[in-house]
Enzyme design. Structure first.
Site, PDB file in Angstrom:
ATOM      1  N   CYS A   1     -11.625  16.189  13.720  1.00  0.00           N
ATOM      2  CA  CYS A   1     -11.413  15.278  12.584  1.00  0.00           C
ATOM      3  C   CYS A   1     -12.677  15.185  11.734  1.00  0.00           C
ATOM      4  O   CYS A   1     -12.745  14.364  10.826  1.00  0.00           O
ATOM      5  CB  CYS A   1     -10.961  13.903  13.070  1.00  0.00           C
ATOM      6  SG  CYS A   1     -12.065  13.167  14.262  1.00  0.00           S
TER       7      CYS A   1
ATOM      8  N   CYS B   1       0.854  -1.195   0.000  1.00  0.00           N
ATOM      9  CA  CYS B   1       0.000   0.000   0.000  1.00  0.00           C
ATOM     10  C   CYS B   1       0.885   1.238   0.000  1.00  0.00           C
ATOM     11  O   CYS B   1       1.785   1.373   0.833  1.00  0.00           O
ATOM     12  CB  CYS B   1      -0.902  -0.009   1.227  1.00  0.00           C
ATOM     13  SG  CYS B   1      -1.743   1.556   1.465  1.00  0.00           S
TER      14      CYS B   1
ATOM     15  N   ASP C   1     -10.233  18.089  21.503  1.00  0.00           N
ATOM     16  CA  ASP C   1      -9.866  17.286  20.325  1.00  0.00           C
ATOM     17  C   ASP C   1     -10.719  16.013  20.340  1.00  0.00           C
ATOM     18  O   ASP C   1     -10.216  14.916  20.518  1.00  0.00           O
ATOM     19  CB  ASP C   1      -8.362  16.952  20.394  1.00  0.00           C
ATOM     20  CG  ASP C   1      -7.873  16.183  19.170  1.00  0.00           C
ATOM     21  OD1 ASP C   1      -8.644  16.047  18.199  1.00  0.00           O
ATOM     22  OD2 ASP C   1      -6.720  15.715  19.185  1.00  0.00           O
TER      23      ASP C   1
HETATM   24  N1  SAH Z   1      -5.618  14.696  21.620  1.00  0.00           N
HETATM   25  C1  SAH Z   1      -5.173  13.353  21.361  1.00  0.00           C
HETATM   26  C2  SAH Z   1      -6.293  12.344  21.083  1.00  0.00           C
HETATM   27  C3  SAH Z   1      -7.384  12.762  20.147  1.00  0.00           C
HETATM   28  S1  SAH Z   1      -8.460  11.487  19.614  1.00  0.00           S
HETATM   29  C4  SAH Z   1      -4.150  13.331  20.244  1.00  0.00           C
HETATM   30  O1  SAH Z   1      -4.055  14.271  19.490  1.00  0.00           O
HETATM   31  O2  SAH Z   1      -3.423  12.344  20.124  1.00  0.00           O
HETATM   32  C5  SAH Z   1      -9.819  11.629  20.683  1.00  0.00           C
HETATM   33  C6  SAH Z   1      -9.584  11.052  22.057  1.00  0.00           C
HETATM   34  O3  SAH Z   1     -10.785  11.232  22.825  1.00  0.00           O
HETATM   35  C7  SAH Z   1      -9.295   9.552  22.093  1.00  0.00           C
HETATM   36  O4  SAH Z   1      -8.111   9.343  22.817  1.00  0.00           O
HETATM   37  C8  SAH Z   1     -10.514   8.959  22.829  1.00  0.00           C
HETATM   38  O5  SAH Z   1     -10.182   7.843  23.626  1.00  0.00           O
HETATM   39  C9  SAH Z   1     -10.968  10.124  23.679  1.00  0.00           C
HETATM   40  N2  SAH Z   1     -12.380  10.125  24.094  1.00  0.00           N
HETATM   41  C10 SAH Z   1     -13.449   9.646  23.424  1.00  0.00           C
HETATM   42  N3  SAH Z   1     -14.585   9.922  24.080  1.00  0.00           N
HETATM   43  C11 SAH Z   1     -14.237  10.620  25.206  1.00  0.00           C
HETATM   44  C12 SAH Z   1     -14.973  11.201  26.262  1.00  0.00           C
HETATM   45  N4  SAH Z   1     -16.286  11.122  26.315  1.00  0.00           N
HETATM   46  N5  SAH Z   1     -14.295  11.843  27.224  1.00  0.00           N
HETATM   47  C13 SAH Z   1     -12.927  11.934  27.181  1.00  0.00           C
HETATM   48  N6  SAH Z   1     -12.179  11.410  26.189  1.00  0.00           N
HETATM   49  C14 SAH Z   1     -12.821  10.751  25.211  1.00  0.00           C
END
Ligand code: SAH
Length: 445
Positions: free
Chosen positions: A402, A153, A374
């Site tokens: 995203c 890929c 995020d």
């Molecule tokens: N900021 C990080 C991760 C972003 S992805 C980076 O840039 O690497 C989104 C993250 O939100 C994931 O790690 C997921 O596990 C977390 N997540 C999902 N639902 C959530 C919630 N209700 N409360 C807190 N975190 C959550």
């Protein structure tokens, strides 16, 4: 319009998923793998009330954005949306996709900053290949669970190819069974490979429908012979009849439980279950943009949905204090480890739901100057947005997203609660797919 009808169609737009769209007798016709500016002869495959689906029979006049396709399985594989148009045109599509969402759903007519980008080939650091009944690794076809075998890929690091071959040969030689989604039987579900781009360390794991595998030593020896950068080999146990790829339990059969990468100058420990952006170089650019928006110098920064803590930790050296919140316990452990391992003493991490933890922090009278969110695709809850707006009232909110549609919905909610969109920048973390990340700055008042 009828099924099996042949029509001449001019492609004038893309859907959010990157399929070409044209209008025929007032009706939208969706034709994948076409480009804005194409005139095509299309065969109508399906007709609905207000729209139809077709496929290309002939490109009568090609769009000037077309390029030659460099992948043998593009038409079959569900991975890429854009191997048929040049990268410039793809970037324009992505800027428009975010702009249209912010305008239409967010109610703000503001052009984005130019998209930030890096390389468009071999940018991914992680792959999770399903395995077909012949023991061949591949990708699912678009919107399906049919496996398209893949030799190499173009989005993956070149060395993944050799690692995959070793595992395929091992499966074949030892007649190891492959998981069948229909009846829940068979051993091998997925092959997981992750590479730390800065250190070159590689983790390999088999997702299995059992507690263990036989012929382990042979597999380990062959893998290490193939690539001496492999620092961790593991098994992930998933006996659930589900589409979720990874189970909750992993065990290491060679080396460490994790590999280490370096991101924004921070050593980041990555275990199998940790979330980590699949495009490291672009993640660094995106986090730099988030930092530019956050202005964290001597501030208290609340990093919600923090994963392994990467965004907050990348700002911790300038900030007064960083508080991260994340729901996955393993990721929180990684975040704590990462802080300690980098000598960062002004960061703490809370395991829990972002909205509930924020509410609790507010009750404890914690003051924040900057809040970073995020979230996953579904975005933030209204409850969380209100807690941020009224209980913390930070000067700045930095939204890393995203999904342009939920970002836009939340921009609207923030604006109804006293926060104004100042600027936003799309970032291409997933070239050749239709996905796009965005960093947005909202300011109080
Ligand atoms: N900021 C990080 C991760 C972003 S992805 C980076 O840039 O690497 C989104 C993250 O939100 C994931 O790690 C997921 O596990 C977390 N997540 C999902 N639902 C959530 C919630 N209700 N409360 C807190 N975190 C959550």
């Amino acid at each position: 319009m009828q099924k099996n009808q042949e029509i001449i169609l001019e492609i004038t737009d893309y859907t959010a998923e990157g399929s070409g769209v044209g209008k025929y007798e007032g009706m939208a016709v969706f034709v994948p793998e076409t480009a804005v500016g194409d005139t095509i002869k299309a065969l109508i495959l399906k007709v609905k009330k207000a729209y139809a689906f077709g496929k290309v029979l002939e490109i009568i006049k090609p769009s000037s954005n077309r390029c030659s396709c460099d992948c043998g399985v593009f038409s079959k594989c569900g991975g890429c949306a854009f191997r048929h148009i040049n990268y410039e045109a793809e970037k324009t599509f992505k800027e428009n996709k975010v702009y249209e969402a912010v305008k239409r759903i967010g109610g703000v007519d503001m052009k984005p900053q130019p998209i930030i980008y890096d390389k468009d080939l071999r940018y991914r650091n992680k792959v999770q290949y399903p395995v077909n009944f012949d023991g061949k690794a591949g990708f699912y076809a678009f919107h399906s669970h049919r496996i398209v075998p893949i030799n190499d890929c173009l989005l993956q690091p070149i060395e993944f190819k050799g690692i995959i071959s070793v595992i395929e040969n091992w499966i074949k030689k030892n007649s190891i069974s492959v998981y069948n989604e229909e009846n829940g039987k068979g051993l091998i579900r997925h092959i997981f490979i992750r590479k730390a781009e800065k250190t070159n360390e590689i983790m390999v794991a088999l997702v299995i429908n059992s507690d263990d595998i036989s012929q382990k030593d042979e597999l380990i020896n062959e893998l290490l012979k193939e690539n001496s950068n492999i620092k961790s080999i593991g098994l992930n146990i998933n006996k659930n009849r589900t589409n979720v790829i990874l189970g909750n339990l992993s065990k290491t059969i060679y080396g460490e439980d994790y590999i280490v990468d370096i991101l924004c100058g921070i050593k980041v420990r990555l275990s199998l279950l940790s979330f980590y952006q699949v495009n490291r170089d672009m993640a660094e650019k995106l986090y730099n943009k988030a930092r530019e928006y956050a202005k964290p110098e001597n501030k208290t920064v609340l990093d919600l949905y923090c994963g392994a803590g990467t965004i907050g930790l990348s700002m911790a050296r300038e900030a007064k204090k960083v508080i991260g919140v994340e729901i996955i316990p393993e990721a929180v452990k990684d975040a704590e480890f990462n802080a300690k391992n980098n000598g960062i003493k002004n960061a703490r991490f809370i395991c829990g739901d972002a909205a509930k933890a924020a509410e609790k922090l507010a009750e404890e009278n914690i003051k924040t100057d900057v809040v970073i969110v995020d979230p996953p695709r579904k975005g933030c809850s209204e409850e969380l947005i209100k807690t941020i707006a009224y209980k913390f009232s930070p000067d700045r909110v930095v939204y890393v997203s995203c999904d342009p549609a939920t970002l836009a919905r939340d921009i609207k909610l923030f604006s109804e609660n006293g926060y104004k969109l100042i600027e936003y920048t799309p970032a291409d973390l997933f070239p050749r797919t239709s996905h796009v990340e965005t960093a947005a700055l909202l300011i109080k008042g």
